[in-house]
Scaffold this active site. Structure first.
Site, PDB file in Angstrom:
ATOM      1  N   THR A  88     -72.603  44.590  51.680  1.00 38.01           N
ATOM      2  CA  THR A  88     -72.521  45.170  50.343  1.00 38.01           C
ATOM      3  C   THR A  88     -71.370  46.169  50.289  1.00 38.01           C
ATOM      4  O   THR A  88     -71.012  46.760  51.306  1.00 38.01           O
ATOM      5  CB  THR A  88     -73.835  45.900  49.954  1.00 38.01           C
ATOM      6  OG1 THR A  88     -73.734  46.342  48.608  1.00 38.01           O
ATOM      7  CG2 THR A  88     -74.121  47.079  50.855  1.00 38.01           C
ATOM      8  N   HIS A 147     -74.775  53.073  46.943  1.00 39.18           N
ATOM      9  CA  HIS A 147     -76.185  53.399  46.646  1.00 39.18           C
ATOM     10  C   HIS A 147     -77.127  52.519  47.467  1.00 39.18           C
ATOM     11  O   HIS A 147     -78.106  52.985  48.034  1.00 39.18           O
ATOM     12  CB  HIS A 147     -76.492  53.181  45.160  1.00 39.18           C
ATOM     13  CG  HIS A 147     -75.815  54.170  44.278  1.00 39.18           C
ATOM     14  ND1 HIS A 147     -76.243  55.467  44.157  1.00 39.18           N
ATOM     15  CD2 HIS A 147     -74.735  54.051  43.482  1.00 39.18           C
ATOM     16  CE1 HIS A 147     -75.452  56.112  43.323  1.00 39.18           C
ATOM     17  NE2 HIS A 147     -74.519  55.268  42.895  1.00 39.18           N
ATOM     18  N   ASP A 193     -79.597  39.867  47.096  1.00 40.41           N
ATOM     19  CA  ASP A 193     -79.219  39.459  45.745  1.00 40.41           C
ATOM     20  C   ASP A 193     -80.418  39.719  44.836  1.00 40.41           C
ATOM     21  O   ASP A 193     -81.560  39.498  45.241  1.00 40.41           O
ATOM     22  CB  ASP A 193     -78.817  37.990  45.699  1.00 40.41           C
ATOM     23  CG  ASP A 193     -77.958  37.687  44.478  1.00 40.41           C
ATOM     24  OD1 ASP A 193     -77.007  38.447  44.212  1.00 40.41           O
ATOM     25  OD2 ASP A 193     -78.237  36.710  43.762  1.00 40.41           O
ATOM     26  N   PHE A 213     -78.883  52.431  37.607  1.00 38.93           N
ATOM     27  CA  PHE A 213     -77.771  51.570  37.181  1.00 38.93           C
ATOM     28  C   PHE A 213     -78.323  50.297  36.561  1.00 38.93           C
ATOM     29  O   PHE A 213     -79.539  50.095  36.476  1.00 38.93           O
ATOM     30  CB  PHE A 213     -76.858  51.265  38.376  1.00 38.93           C
ATOM     31  CG  PHE A 213     -77.496  50.374  39.404  1.00 38.93           C
ATOM     32  CD1 PHE A 213     -78.407  50.880  40.308  1.00 38.93           C
ATOM     33  CD2 PHE A 213     -77.196  49.016  39.457  1.00 38.93           C
ATOM     34  CE1 PHE A 213     -79.008  50.062  41.253  1.00 38.93           C
ATOM     35  CE2 PHE A 213     -77.793  48.179  40.399  1.00 38.93           C
ATOM     36  CZ  PHE A 213     -78.694  48.711  41.295  1.00 38.93           C
ATOM     37  N   TYR A 262     -79.866  47.422  34.596  1.00 39.88           N
ATOM     38  CA  TYR A 262     -80.853  47.317  33.520  1.00 39.88           C
ATOM     39  C   TYR A 262     -81.905  48.433  33.580  1.00 39.88           C
ATOM     40  O   TYR A 262     -82.889  48.380  32.831  1.00 39.88           O
ATOM     41  CB  TYR A 262     -81.558  45.958  33.597  1.00 39.88           C
ATOM     42  CG  TYR A 262     -80.652  44.766  33.376  1.00 39.88           C
ATOM     43  CD1 TYR A 262     -80.471  44.230  32.102  1.00 39.88           C
ATOM     44  CD2 TYR A 262     -79.980  44.159  34.434  1.00 39.88           C
ATOM     45  CE1 TYR A 262     -79.657  43.119  31.888  1.00 39.88           C
ATOM     46  CE2 TYR A 262     -79.157  43.055  34.235  1.00 39.88           C
ATOM     47  CZ  TYR A 262     -79.001  42.547  32.958  1.00 39.88           C
ATOM     48  OH  TYR A 262     -78.189  41.452  32.759  1.00 39.88           O
ATOM     49  N   ARG A 269     -85.904  45.995  45.380  1.00 40.94           N
ATOM     50  CA  ARG A 269     -85.044  46.029  46.567  1.00 40.94           C
ATOM     51  C   ARG A 269     -85.721  46.801  47.705  1.00 40.94           C
ATOM     52  O   ARG A 269     -85.672  46.402  48.860  1.00 40.94           O
ATOM     53  CB  ARG A 269     -83.685  46.659  46.221  1.00 40.94           C
ATOM     54  CG  ARG A 269     -82.600  46.363  47.235  1.00 40.94           C
ATOM     55  CD  ARG A 269     -81.220  46.749  46.726  1.00 40.94           C
ATOM     56  NE  ARG A 269     -81.284  47.768  45.718  1.00 40.94           N
ATOM     57  CZ  ARG A 269     -81.167  47.527  44.408  1.00 40.94           C
ATOM     58  NH1 ARG A 269     -80.903  46.324  43.977  1.00 40.94           N
ATOM     59  NH2 ARG A 269     -81.281  48.511  43.534  1.00 40.94           N
TER      60      ARG A 269
END
Ligand code: IMP
Length: 204
Positions: free
Chosen positions: A7, A11, A68, A148, A150, A177
Site C-alpha cells: 500500500t 493511514h 482491497d 476518508f 465514504y 479493514r
C-alpha cells in the site's frame, strides 16, 4: 518478522502496524524497491488483493500482503463494490463518489450497506485470504470530518453516527479493514503458523 504491505496509504500502514504489533516490521513497496503504481483492474476484491500481493511477490520474493475494499449497497445489487474508488470516474474523487451514490439512492427506502475488505497474504510462497466486513446503512447526506472515502455517509450497525463522526480509534476497532487485519494478525501468531500449511488459499 519483516513483511511487505502493498500500500502507499500511510493511514492503512499505521492501522496495520497497530493491529499486527511490534513483532512485525511492515515495509512499504517503495522500501523494497517497487516504485510503480500497482495495478488493480480485477473484477473482484479477492482478485485485486491477490493481484497486488502477487505483484510485490513476483518482484521481491518477500512475504507480503495487500488489501482491497468495497462498499456494497443492497438496493444497488452490491454496487459500487469493487468499483468503489472510481464509482464517479477515474479521478478517485471521494466527494463525487458519495454524491453519485446518494443520487442513485434517491427514493430508496432500503439503505442497507456493507463495507468489505479482503486481505491477500503471500507467506513462504503460499497464498491465504482473510475477509472483514461491517454492516450498516447509508445516511441521506454526509456528516463528519474524520476518516476518508465514504465515511461521512456510512452509519455502522448499532450506531447513530457515521464513521466520519467517530474517532479513528473507535472506527478502527469495528471497521471492515480492522477485522480482516485482526484475522491476519491471529494467523501470523507463531503458534498458528504451522497450521498455515494445512489449508492454502482459503477465505477466513
Ligand atoms: P481501497 O481498496 O482501500 O483502495 O478502497 C477502495 C475505495 O473504498 C476507496 O477509494 C474508498 O473510497 C473506499 N473505502 C475503503 N475503505 C474505506 C473506509 O474505511 N471508509 C470509507 N471508505 C473506504
Amino acid at each position: 518478522m519483516d513483511i511487505v504491505f502493498a500500500t502507499g496509504n500511510a493511514h492503512k500502514l499505521h492501522e496495520a502496524e497497530r493491529i499486527l504489533g511490534p513483532s512485525f516490521r511492515l515495509l512499504t513497496p517503495r522500501q523494497v524497491g517497487v516504485e510503480d503504481d500497482i495495478p488493480e483492474w480485477e473484477a473482484t476484491l479477492i482478485g485485486n488483493a491477490q493481484a497486488k500481493a502477487r505483484y510485490i511477490y513476483e518482484r521481491t520474493r518477500l512475504d507480503c500482503f495487500a488489501d482491497d475494499t468495497g462498499l456494497e449497497v443492497d438496493a444497488l445489487g452490491g454496487a459500487p463494490g469493487v468499483l468503489s474508488a472510481r464509482y464517479a470516474g477515474p479521478a478517485h474523487d471521494s466527494a463525487a463518489n458519495m454524491a453519485l451514490l446518494l443520487r442513485n439512492m434517491e427514493g430508496k427506502t432500503d439503505r442497507r450497506a456493507c463495507f468489505r475488505t479482503v486481505v491477500a497474504l503471500i507467506l513462504g510462497g503460499g497464498e491465504h485470504l482473510f475477509e472483514g466486513e461491517v454492516r450498516g446503512r447509508l445516511a441521506t447526506s454526509p456528516s463528519g470530518e474524520v476518516g476518508f472515502g465514504y465515511d461521512p455517509i456510512f452509519i455502522p450497525e448499532g450506531y447513530q453516527i457515521t464513521f466520519a463522526q467517530m474517532s479513528l480509534e473507535e472506527k478502527n476497532t469495528i471497521s471492515h479493514r480492522a477485522r480482516a487485519l485482526q484475522k491476519l494478525a491471529r494467523f501470523l501468531q507463531p503458534a498458528n503458523l504451522f497450521e498455515a500449511e494445512k489449508g492454502r488459499g482459503e477465505l477466513f
